[in-house]
Design a protein around this motif. Structure first.
Motif, short mmCIF file in Angstrom:
data_model
loop_
_atom_site.label_atom_id
_atom_site.label_comp_id
_atom_site.label_asym_id
_atom_site.label_seq_id
_atom_site.Cartn_x
_atom_site.Cartn_y
_atom_site.Cartn_z
N MET A 1 0.85 -1.19 0.00
CA MET A 1 0.00 0.00 0.00
C MET A 1 0.89 1.24 0.00
N LYS A 2 0.49 2.23 -0.76
CA LYS A 2 1.34 3.39 -0.96
C LYS A 2 0.69 4.64 -0.38
N PHE A 3 1.35 5.25 0.59
CA PHE A 3 0.87 6.45 1.27
C PHE A 3 1.60 7.69 0.74
N ALA A 4 0.85 8.76 0.52
CA ALA A 4 1.44 10.06 0.22
C ALA A 4 1.46 10.87 1.51
N ILE A 5 2.60 11.45 1.84
CA ILE A 5 2.72 12.35 2.99
C ILE A 5 2.96 13.74 2.44
N LEU A 6 1.95 14.59 2.53
CA LEU A 6 2.05 15.94 1.98
C LEU A 6 3.04 16.77 2.80
N THR B 1 4.64 1.41 2.24
CA THR B 1 5.44 2.39 1.50
C THR B 1 4.85 3.79 1.66
N ALA B 2 5.68 4.73 2.07
CA ALA B 2 5.26 6.12 2.16
C ALA B 2 6.27 6.99 1.45
N GLU B 3 5.77 8.01 0.77
CA GLU B 3 6.63 8.96 0.07
C GLU B 3 6.22 10.38 0.42
N LEU B 4 7.20 11.27 0.51
CA LEU B 4 6.90 12.68 0.73
C LEU B 4 6.47 13.31 -0.60
N VAL B 5 5.41 14.08 -0.55
CA VAL B 5 4.87 14.73 -1.75
C VAL B 5 4.85 16.24 -1.52
N SER B 6 5.52 16.96 -2.37
CA SER B 6 5.64 18.42 -2.23
C SER B 6 4.30 19.12 -2.39
N PHE B 7 4.15 20.23 -1.67
CA PHE B 7 2.98 21.08 -1.78
C PHE B 7 2.82 21.65 -3.19
N LYS B 8 3.88 21.58 -4.01
CA LYS B 8 3.85 22.10 -5.37
C LYS B 8 3.23 21.14 -6.37
N LYS B 9 3.10 19.87 -5.98
CA LYS B 9 2.57 18.87 -6.90
C LYS B 9 1.08 19.10 -7.15
#
Length: 227
Positions: A1-6, A28-36
C-alpha cells in the motif's frame, strides 16, 4: 500500500509519519511536495502536523491555497482515505474538506503532553482495529487545537456519528471534548492528537498503531492490490 505524505513549508512531522508507515507498518510512504498537482499514484494521503507557512493568519489558512490541495480534494472525492493530523486537521478544515474550525487553546498556551481519548466511533476506515469506547493514549502538541463549530453543525456531527475521538480530559477547550472528526462520506479524518508519535512502546504508547492498521485493513478489504 502506498501512502502520500504531503509536505508544506513549515511542516515538521513528515518524518514521524514516514517512520511509522515505512519502518513500523512495513508499507510504503513517500513525501509529496505542496507544489505537486496530482496524487493519482497513491492509495492514501496523510497531511502532517507542524506549522505550515509559519501558521501566519491562522493554522492552515495559507497552506489551503497550495497546488496540492486541489489534488487532495479530488483524491478525497474518489473515496480513498485522507488523514489530517494536528496542522493537517487545520488544513482540512480550511480547505473545506471537514466542517468547523480550530481556534487557539482556551488556556492561550501551547499544550504538549500525552492525553487520553476514547474511541467514539470504531466503525470507520481509521478506527476499525479499536474497540468502541476504548481509551487510548496519544500525545498532543498544539496551540490552536480548540475545535469549534456552530450548533447546527454539531447536531449533524452527532447525528451522523462523525465524532470519532473525544478527550477524556479536554486539553484545549474543544466543543463537546472533540478530538477528531470524519466527513460524511467516511474517508476524511482530522484529529489533533498524533498517532504517528505513538506507534512503539519505547515512545510511551503504541496506541496510535491501530490507526494505521485500520487504514491498511480497510484497503485490503476493498481489494487493493499490493505491488
Amino acid at each position: 500500500m502506498k501512502f502520500a505524505i504531503l509536505s508544506f513549508p513549515g511542516s515538521n512531522c513528515e518524518m514521524d509519519l514516514y517512520h511509522a508507515i515505512n519502518d513500523v507498518m512495513g508499507e510504503t510512504a513517500e513525501l509529496v511536495s505542496f507544489k505537486k498537482d496530482s496524487l493519482d499514484d497513491y492509495d492514501a494521503a496523510l497531511v502532517p502536523g507542524g506549522f505550515s507557512y509559519g501558521d501566519y493568519l491562522r493554522g492552515g489558512a495559507i497552506a489551503r491555497f497550495s497546488p496540492i490541495i486541489k489534488a487532495l480534494g479530488e483524491f478525497a472525492d474518489t473515496g480513498k482515505p485522507v488523514l489530517g493530523i494536528c496542522n493537517g486537521f487545520q488544513i482540512l478544515t480550511e480547505a473545506g474538506l471537514l466542517p468547523g474550525v480550530l481556534q487557539k487553546n482556551t488556556s492561550a498556551k501551547f499544550v504538549c503532553k500525552p492525553v487520553e481519548l476514547y474511541v467514539n466511533n470504531n466503525d470507520t476506515v481509521f478506527t476499525n482495529q479499536y474497540e468502541s469506547g476504548q481509551t487510548i493514549t496519544l500525545p498532543v502538541a498544539h496551540g490552536e487545537g480548540n475545535y469549534f463549530c456552530d450548533q447546527e453543525t454539531l447536531k449533524d456531527l452527532e447525528a451522523n456519528n462523525q465524532i470519532v475521538f473525544k478527550y477524556r480530559d479536554n486539553p484545549n477547550g474543544s466543543v463537546e471534548n472533540i478530538a477528531g472528526i470524519i466527513n460524511k462520506a467516511g474517508n476524511v479524518l482530522g484529529m489533533m492528537p498524533h498517532p504517528e508519535r505513538a506507534v512503539e512502546e519505547l515512545l510511551g504508547s503504541a496506541d496510535g498503531k491501530g490507526m494505521f492498521e485500520s487504514i491498511i485493513n480497510s484497503m485490503v478489504s476493498r481489494g487493493i492490490v499490493y505491488e
